[in-house]
Write an enzyme that holds these catalytic residues in place. Structure first.
Site, PDB file in Angstrom:
ATOM      1  N   GLN A 145       0.800  -1.218   0.000  1.00  0.00           N
ATOM      2  CA  GLN A 145       0.000   0.000   0.000  1.00  0.00           C
ATOM      3  C   GLN A 145       0.837   1.274   0.000  1.00  0.00           C
ATOM      4  OE1 GLN A 145      -2.666  -1.595   3.357  1.00  0.00           O
ATOM      5  NE2 GLN A 145      -4.075  -0.350   2.155  1.00  0.00           N
ATOM      6  N   HIS A 165      -1.976  -5.780 -12.479  1.00  0.00           N
ATOM      7  CA  HIS A 165      -1.465  -5.622 -13.837  1.00  0.00           C
ATOM      8  C   HIS A 165      -2.250  -6.468 -14.843  1.00  0.00           C
ATOM      9  CE1 HIS A 165       2.676  -4.379 -12.024  1.00  0.00           C
ATOM     10  NE2 HIS A 165       1.835  -3.362 -12.092  1.00  0.00           N
ATOM     11  N   ASP A 193       2.115   0.461  -7.937  1.00  0.00           N
ATOM     12  CA  ASP A 193       3.449   0.473  -8.534  1.00  0.00           C
ATOM     13  C   ASP A 193       4.348   1.532  -7.890  1.00  0.00           C
ATOM     14  OD1 ASP A 193       2.493  -1.474 -10.196  1.00  0.00           O
ATOM     15  OD2 ASP A 193       2.745  -0.346 -12.061  1.00  0.00           O
ATOM     16  N   ARG A 224       4.236   0.224  12.977  1.00  0.00           N
ATOM     17  CA  ARG A 224       3.980  -1.109  12.455  1.00  0.00           C
ATOM     18  C   ARG A 224       4.030  -1.050  10.928  1.00  0.00           C
ATOM     19  NH1 ARG A 224      -1.663  -4.238  11.474  1.00  0.00           N
ATOM     20  NH2 ARG A 224      -0.664  -5.944  10.355  1.00  0.00           N
ATOM     21  N   HIS A 281       1.673  -9.244   4.797  1.00  0.00           N
ATOM     22  CA  HIS A 281       0.479  -8.416   4.651  1.00  0.00           C
ATOM     23  C   HIS A 281      -0.008  -8.546   3.210  1.00  0.00           C
ATOM     24  CE1 HIS A 281      -1.723  -4.858   6.638  1.00  0.00           C
ATOM     25  NE2 HIS A 281      -2.399  -5.183   5.548  1.00  0.00           N
ATOM     26  N   ASN A 314      -1.052 -10.924   8.677  1.00  0.00           N
ATOM     27  CA  ASN A 314      -2.092  -9.931   8.878  1.00  0.00           C
ATOM     28  C   ASN A 314      -3.421 -10.416   8.300  1.00  0.00           C
ATOM     29  OD1 ASN A 314      -2.947  -6.943   9.377  1.00  0.00           O
ATOM     30  ND2 ASN A 314      -3.612  -7.381   7.290  1.00  0.00           N
ATOM     31  N   GLU A 315      -4.424 -10.487   9.135  1.00  0.00           N
ATOM     32  CA  GLU A 315      -5.803 -10.778   8.743  1.00  0.00           C
ATOM     33  C   GLU A 315      -5.951 -12.040   7.888  1.00  0.00           C
ATOM     34  OE1 GLU A 315      -7.728  -7.401   7.027  1.00  0.00           O
ATOM     35  OE2 GLU A 315      -7.485  -6.169   8.825  1.00  0.00           O
ATOM     36  N   ASN A 325      -7.341  -6.427  14.742  1.00  0.00           N
ATOM     37  CA  ASN A 325      -7.746  -5.347  13.840  1.00  0.00           C
ATOM     38  C   ASN A 325      -9.263  -5.221  13.920  1.00  0.00           C
ATOM     39  OD1 ASN A 325      -5.075  -5.531  13.108  1.00  0.00           O
ATOM     40  ND2 ASN A 325      -5.456  -6.063  10.974  1.00  0.00           N
ATOM     41  N   TYR A 347     -12.700  -2.571  12.854  1.00  0.00           N
ATOM     42  CA  TYR A 347     -13.201  -1.373  12.195  1.00  0.00           C
ATOM     43  C   TYR A 347     -14.693  -1.148  12.402  1.00  0.00           C
ATOM     44  CZ  TYR A 347      -8.742  -1.030   9.753  1.00  0.00           C
ATOM     45  OH  TYR A 347      -7.408  -0.901   9.468  1.00  0.00           O
ATOM     46  N   GLU A 355      -4.883  -2.477  14.340  1.00  0.00           N
ATOM     47  CA  GLU A 355      -5.488  -1.561  13.366  1.00  0.00           C
ATOM     48  C   GLU A 355      -6.832  -1.091  13.893  1.00  0.00           C
ATOM     49  OE1 GLU A 355      -5.881  -2.868   9.297  1.00  0.00           O
ATOM     50  OE2 GLU A 355      -3.925  -3.872   9.322  1.00  0.00           O
TER      51      GLU A 355
END
Length: 452
Positions: free
Chosen positions: A36, A56, A69, A94, A139, A183-184, A324, A326, A396
């Site tokens: 990211q 891509h 990219d 992190r 991740h 992660n997750e 995490n 949300y 998170e």
């Protein structure tokens, strides 16, 4: 950190407004993920990841046709990232290591000197400023050559991941004390095998379940490796994984039993094998999937069983519980002929469950993210009830915005209200929360939403 460690929760408590403090030693930081923010997707000898390949080969799957990219160009601008962290007065940062940047082919016979140097410089730069590096091994950016061999559905991946973990522990274990293996897993498996996230395959009731088992084994093997070979040298070292946990509430009283099964499916499938006293799959969920499999003519359960040896390997493979969180979802039974959707887009087909939100909950820019701070406290208390008084490290928590306003009071409100619920869980429910991570350090490539 006083500016962030003081939360006004008088209104939540129903008493006169008062400044309440998190306890001494409570850590506050922020986070990013390699794909990211890093960019440099083909810099030096970095290998291709499943996200490189996904965006891509199928650019239309990203809503604004963008990709990672370049992203935030942290591969070149990591010094500026560190200065942002200094300006924010963060205790820790992190970040994740891109597997194909360190091992271009995915295998340890070829280690990238440039990849190792990049992360080594970042770690040293953080330590020089008094900021603790907190490192995630995975991740979501699996090396594409491993995906070509079956990725997370291939049982060999548990060993491939452990080989990768060994290289990273050897390179950085002398300077990094806190590690997250994966992660997750829910996003890796349920997202990756419903076509939503890379690798973009659709095999919700086969591929996702194979992935779930192999992720559990990969985490456990990497944990045991660290426990045996690295923990004796680095006594402050601690390892876990971090799970994405929404909170779930029944839409009506009639949906209470189904909601408990949803919790087993979405929370317990990735937590019960590690954090419960018994280990293995959540029993009610294991029975349900076995019965559904029989009813649909399957010769065996679609949920692959653990051997007793595997149960013992996985059970207790943690030093804390990474979390995490949300949002909160309501749960009801799906109506006849109604489409269920996936865990983000609306439901769980295996359970015949439909997810929703109460009309009074505000919605963030991300349509799936309903704002309900009280659900966070309920989730924290549920974790304690299910798994004992385990140390919880929030890895998170955050909210999406349009990006049009930098003076975003709605985000300030979100953090204040959610942190208030964390503090209530600690003070009134006795939940042992040791740290909080705001997602994220900066605007970045938000997966399927691109830069919107």
């Amino acid at each position: 950190m006083d500016w962030m460690k003081v939360v006004t929760i008088g209104a939540v408590l129903g008493v006169a407004a008062a400044a309440r403090r998190f306890p001494a030693g409570f850590k506050l930081g922020t986070a990013t993920a390699a794909y990211q923010v890093e960019g440099g997707w083909n810099a030096s000898d970095k290998g291709e990841s499943i996200w490189d390949h996904f965006v891509h080969s199928r650019p239309e799957v990203i809503s604004d046709l963008s990709n990672g990219d370049v992203a935030c160009d942290s591969y070149h601008r990591w010094r500026e990232d560190i200065q942002l962290l200094v300006d924010l007065n963060m205790d820790f940062y992190r970040f994740s290591i891109a597997w194909p940047r360190v091992l271009p082919t995915g295998f340890p016979n070829r280690v990238s000197k440039d990849g190792v140097r990049y992360y080594s410089d970042l770690i040293d730069g953080l330590l020089e400023k008094g900021i603790e590096p907190l490192v995630t091994l995975y991740h979501w950016d699996l090396p594409q050559p491993l995906q070509d061999l079956g990725g997370w559905t291939n049982p060999q991946i548990a060993d491939w991941f452990t080989d990768y973990a060994r290289v990273v522990f050897e390179q950085f274990g002398d300077r990094v004390n806190t590690w997250l293996t994966i992660n997750e897993p829910q996003s890796v498996c349920d997202g990756g095998y419903t076509g939503l996230l890379a690798p973009g395959l659709e095999s919700e009731q086969r591929g996702a379940y194979l992935c779930t088992k192999h992720v559990m084994l990969a985490h456990a093997k990497a944990y045991r490796l660290y426990e045996k070979e690295f923990k004796p040298k680095y006594v402050k070292g601690q390892v876990s994984l971090t799970n994405h946990m929404m909170w779930y509430e029944p839409e009506t009283a009639q949906d209470a039993e189904l909601t408990e099964l949803v919790k087993d499916y979405a929370i317990g499938r990735y937590s019960h094998p590690i954090f419960s006293a018994a280990g293995g799959w959540p029993p009610a969920l294991e029975r349900h999937i076995a019965q559904r499999s029989r009813e649909e003519g399957e010769p065996r359960s679609r949920l692959p069983p653990f051997t007793q040896e595997e149960i013992e390997l996985i059970r207790g493979s943690y030093d804390f519980l990474g979390l995490n969180h949300y949002t909160t979802k309501t749960v009801r039974a799906v109506a006849p002929g109604e489409a269920t959707g996936t865990y983000v887009s609306g439901g769980f087909a295996e359970l015949g469950a439909k997810l929703g939100a109460r009309p009074e909950w505000r919605t963030a820019t991300s349509s799936w993210l309903s704002i309900h701070p009280e659900g966070f406290r309920s989730l924290l208390s549920y974790i304690k009830q299910q798994y004992g008084n385990v140390k919880i490290f929030i890895m998170e928590n955050g909210v999406s915005g349009s990006g049009e306003e930098l003076d975003d009071q709605s985000r300030v409100d979100f953090y204040r209200d959610y942190l208030a619920q964390v503090l209530l869980a600690m003070e009134q429910d006795g939940v042992d929360v040791i740290g909080y991570t705001a997602w994220s350090l900066m605007d970045n490539f938000e997966w399927m939403d691109g830069y919107q």
